[in-house]
Motif scaffolding. Structure first.
Motif, PDB file in Angstrom:
ATOM      1  N   ARG A 188      42.284  55.055  94.779  1.00  0.00           N
ATOM      2  CA  ARG A 188      40.557  55.180  93.937  1.00  0.00           C
ATOM      3  C   ARG A 188      39.982  56.566  95.148  1.00  0.00           C
ATOM      4  NH1 ARG A 188      37.124  56.453  91.173  1.00  0.00           N
ATOM      5  NH2 ARG A 188      35.618  55.971  91.265  1.00  0.00           N
ATOM      6  N   ILE A 189      40.152  56.480  96.215  1.00  0.00           N
ATOM      7  CA  ILE A 189      39.553  57.516  97.065  1.00  0.00           C
ATOM      8  C   ILE A 189      40.437  58.743  97.212  1.00  0.00           C
ATOM      9  CG2 ILE A 189      39.661  58.606  99.400  1.00  0.00           C
ATOM     10  CD1 ILE A 189      37.295  56.111  99.612  1.00  0.00           C
ATOM     11  N   LYS A 190      41.389  58.861  96.939  1.00  0.00           N
ATOM     12  CA  LYS A 190      42.185  60.641  96.165  1.00  0.00           C
ATOM     13  C   LYS A 190      42.101  60.491  94.928  1.00  0.00           C
ATOM     14  CE  LYS A 190      46.771  59.965  97.041  1.00  0.00           C
ATOM     15  NZ  LYS A 190      47.895  60.232  97.042  1.00  0.00           N
ATOM     16  N   GLN A 191      41.312  58.776  94.020  1.00  0.00           N
ATOM     17  CA  GLN A 191      40.599  59.477  92.775  1.00  0.00           C
ATOM     18  C   GLN A 191      39.692  60.212  92.987  1.00  0.00           C
ATOM     19  OE1 GLN A 191      39.587  56.157  90.047  1.00  0.00           O
ATOM     20  NE2 GLN A 191      40.625  57.083  88.381  1.00  0.00           N
ATOM     21  N   LEU A 192      38.590  59.663  93.921  1.00  0.00           N
ATOM     22  CA  LEU A 192      37.494  60.082  93.710  1.00  0.00           C
ATOM     23  C   LEU A 192      37.545  61.499  94.731  1.00  0.00           C
ATOM     24  CD1 LEU A 192      34.694  58.903  93.650  1.00  0.00           C
ATOM     25  CD2 LEU A 192      34.598  58.478  96.266  1.00  0.00           C
ATOM     26  N   LEU A 193      38.272  62.149  94.861  1.00  0.00           N
ATOM     27  CA  LEU A 193      37.988  63.446  95.834  1.00  0.00           C
ATOM     28  C   LEU A 193      38.589  64.776  95.338  1.00  0.00           C
ATOM     29  CD1 LEU A 193      37.677  62.232  99.073  1.00  0.00           C
ATOM     30  CD2 LEU A 193      35.306  62.742  97.819  1.00  0.00           C
ATOM     31  N   GLY A 194      39.503  63.545  93.841  1.00  0.00           N
ATOM     32  CA  GLY A 194      39.987  65.649  93.297  1.00  0.00           C
ATOM     33  C   GLY A 194      39.809  66.366  93.131  1.00  0.00           C
ATOM     34  N   SER A 195      38.916  66.775  93.380  1.00  0.00           N
ATOM     35  CA  SER A 195      38.553  68.224  92.914  1.00  0.00           C
ATOM     36  C   SER A 195      38.278  68.598  94.300  1.00  0.00           C
ATOM     37  CB  SER A 195      36.927  67.629  92.194  1.00  0.00           C
ATOM     38  OG  SER A 195      35.788  67.540  92.930  1.00  0.00           O
ATOM     39  N   PHE A 196      38.206  68.284  95.440  1.00  0.00           N
ATOM     40  CA  PHE A 196      37.808  68.864  96.988  1.00  0.00           C
ATOM     41  C   PHE A 196      39.461  69.474  97.312  1.00  0.00           C
ATOM     42  CE2 PHE A 196      33.719  66.773  96.539  1.00  0.00           C
ATOM     43  CZ  PHE A 196      32.942  67.587  96.504  1.00  0.00           C
ATOM     44  N   GLU A 197      39.012  70.516  97.789  1.00  0.00           N
ATOM     45  CA  GLU A 197      40.327  70.512  99.490  1.00  0.00           C
ATOM     46  C   GLU A 197      40.306  70.131 100.461  1.00  0.00           C
ATOM     47  OE1 GLU A 197      41.687  74.856 101.196  1.00  0.00           O
ATOM     48  OE2 GLU A 197      40.067  74.519 100.446  1.00  0.00           O
ATOM     49  N   GLU A 198      41.385  69.508 100.512  1.00  0.00           N
ATOM     50  CA  GLU A 198      41.559  68.316 101.456  1.00  0.00           C
ATOM     51  C   GLU A 198      42.021  69.455 102.906  1.00  0.00           C
ATOM     52  OE1 GLU A 198      44.071  65.038 103.170  1.00  0.00           O
ATOM     53  OE2 GLU A 198      43.286  64.743 100.952  1.00  0.00           O
ATOM     54  N   LEU A 199      40.983  68.862 104.022  1.00  0.00           N
ATOM     55  CA  LEU A 199      41.207  69.601 104.688  1.00  0.00           C
ATOM     56  C   LEU A 199      41.132  69.119 106.369  1.00  0.00           C
ATOM     57  CD1 LEU A 199      37.446  72.075 105.335  1.00  0.00           C
ATOM     58  CD2 LEU A 199      40.239  72.785 104.377  1.00  0.00           C
ATOM     59  N   GLU A 200      41.023  67.808 106.658  1.00  0.00           N
ATOM     60  CA  GLU A 200      41.583  66.930 107.099  1.00  0.00           C
ATOM     61  C   GLU A 200      40.979  64.992 106.459  1.00  0.00           C
ATOM     62  OE1 GLU A 200      40.082  66.741 111.001  1.00  0.00           O
ATOM     63  OE2 GLU A 200      40.326  69.026 111.097  1.00  0.00           O
ATOM     64  N   HIS A 201      42.009  64.142 106.629  1.00  0.00           N
ATOM     65  CA  HIS A 201      41.833  63.542 106.359  1.00  0.00           C
ATOM     66  C   HIS A 201      42.844  62.116 106.683  1.00  0.00           C
ATOM     67  CE1 HIS A 201      42.798  60.392 101.947  1.00  0.00           C
ATOM     68  NE2 HIS A 201      41.717  59.590 103.096  1.00  0.00           N
ATOM     69  N   GLU A 202      42.737  61.262 107.583  1.00  0.00           N
ATOM     70  CA  GLU A 202      43.066  60.352 108.963  1.00  0.00           C
ATOM     71  C   GLU A 202      42.330  58.637 108.874  1.00  0.00           C
ATOM     72  OE1 GLU A 202      43.350  59.726 113.491  1.00  0.00           O
ATOM     73  OE2 GLU A 202      43.045  62.041 112.403  1.00  0.00           O
ATOM     74  N   ASN A 257      39.903  48.547 108.441  1.00  0.00           N
ATOM     75  CA  ASN A 257      40.704  49.554 108.248  1.00  0.00           C
ATOM     76  C   ASN A 257      39.593  50.612 107.936  1.00  0.00           C
ATOM     77  OD1 ASN A 257      42.918  48.889 108.992  1.00  0.00           O
ATOM     78  ND2 ASN A 257      43.838  48.113 106.970  1.00  0.00           N
ATOM     79  N   GLY A 258      39.388  51.670 107.892  1.00  0.00           N
ATOM     80  CA  GLY A 258      38.969  53.082 107.156  1.00  0.00           C
ATOM     81  C   GLY A 258      39.598  53.863 107.239  1.00  0.00           C
ATOM     82  N   PHE A 259      38.888  54.990 106.856  1.00  0.00           N
ATOM     83  CA  PHE A 259      39.507  56.813 107.441  1.00  0.00           C
ATOM     84  C   PHE A 259      38.558  57.715 107.224  1.00  0.00           C
ATOM     85  CE2 PHE A 259      37.764  56.255 103.069  1.00  0.00           C
ATOM     86  CZ  PHE A 259      37.296  57.039 102.624  1.00  0.00           C
ATOM     87  N   TYR A 260      38.434  57.840 107.696  1.00  0.00           N
ATOM     88  CA  TYR A 260      36.973  59.577 107.567  1.00  0.00           C
ATOM     89  C   TYR A 260      38.132  61.165 106.535  1.00  0.00           C
ATOM     90  CZ  TYR A 260      39.643  62.919 111.153  1.00  0.00           C
ATOM     91  OH  TYR A 260      40.357  64.151 111.752  1.00  0.00           O
ATOM     92  N   TYR A 261      37.330  61.922 106.141  1.00  0.00           N
ATOM     93  CA  TYR A 261      38.030  63.103 104.890  1.00  0.00           C
ATOM     94  C   TYR A 261      37.026  64.495 105.519  1.00  0.00           C
ATOM     95  CZ  TYR A 261      38.298  65.452 100.706  1.00  0.00           C
ATOM     96  OH  TYR A 261      38.724  66.200 100.078  1.00  0.00           O
TER      97      TYR A 261
END
Length: 214
Positions: free
Chosen positions: A179-193, A206-210
């Protein structure tokens, strides 16, 4: 912090407005992409916690938007040093391409429905300048017995695995990676951990920063 049709906002005008938010921001990572004089907008800024830290970290052009009247009032009662505007009907009250960076810290979790999440990310895209940066902290699905039990308990009611209620009738969501990947698909990913956070109720999740670029 409701951005969609169903009224999830009541919690944030009552018990939620008394909570102390805890999710940390990776400021060292943020500073790689955002200068200290950049126009930074904290979306869903609550009572201004992250804005205070931004100021301490040397950022000088900080604004916020927050849908909860009670949380905005909490900021005002504490001295109200920041420009925090209402976020009404899901519309961010800034012009197209007017900010350099947007922070979204533990906000998506407060928006259980895909429609509201999509609307918010679309608004963020609108107000960001070309090449602008989006920073997100949020929560992912957990696999411990306690969380699985409540995901299953509320699945029929809300129709999405990962949505659950907390004391006071607050409704939150933990997200699948897809879902996160789908939601942010219009952005160029710089960091995702992936990381582990302590929630506002003192639990581990569990969580993430992007960090992404428009």
């Amino acid at each position: 912090m409701a951005f969609e049709s169903r009224d999830y906002a009541k919690y944030w005008e009552d018990k939620g407005a008394l909570k102390n938010f805890s999710t940390p921001v990776k400021f060292d990572e943020l500073k790689k992409y955002v200068s200290r004089d950049a126009a930074v907008l904290d979306v869903g800024c609550g009572y201004g916690r992250v804005m205070e830290i931004l100021l301490d970290e040397g950022f000088i052009n900080i604004k916020g938007v927050e849908p909860s009247v009670a949380l905005r009032q909490r900021h005002a009662d504490a001295g109200g040093k920041f420009d925090i505007r209402p976020l009404e009907n899901g519309i961010i009250p800034y012009k197209d391409g007017s900010v350099d960076a947007v922070l979204l810290v533990a906000v998506l979790t407060c928006i259980p429905e895909n429609k509201g999440q999509d609307q918010l990310v679309s608004e963020i895209n609108r107000v960001l300048k070309p090449g602008g940066v989006l920073y997100i902290n949020d929560f992912l699905l957990n696999t411990d017995e306690r969380n699985i039990e409540r995901y299953n308990l509320f699945l029929k009611q809300y129709g999405t695995y990962g949505v659950f209620e907390i004391e006071g009738r607050g409704v939150l969501r933990h997200f699948a990676d897809e879902r996160i990947k789908q939601l942010l698909g219009s952005f160029e990913e710089l960091e995702h951990e992936k990381v582990v956070y302590t929630t506002m109720n003192g639990n581990r999740s569990n969580g993430f920063y992007y960090i992404g670029r428009k």
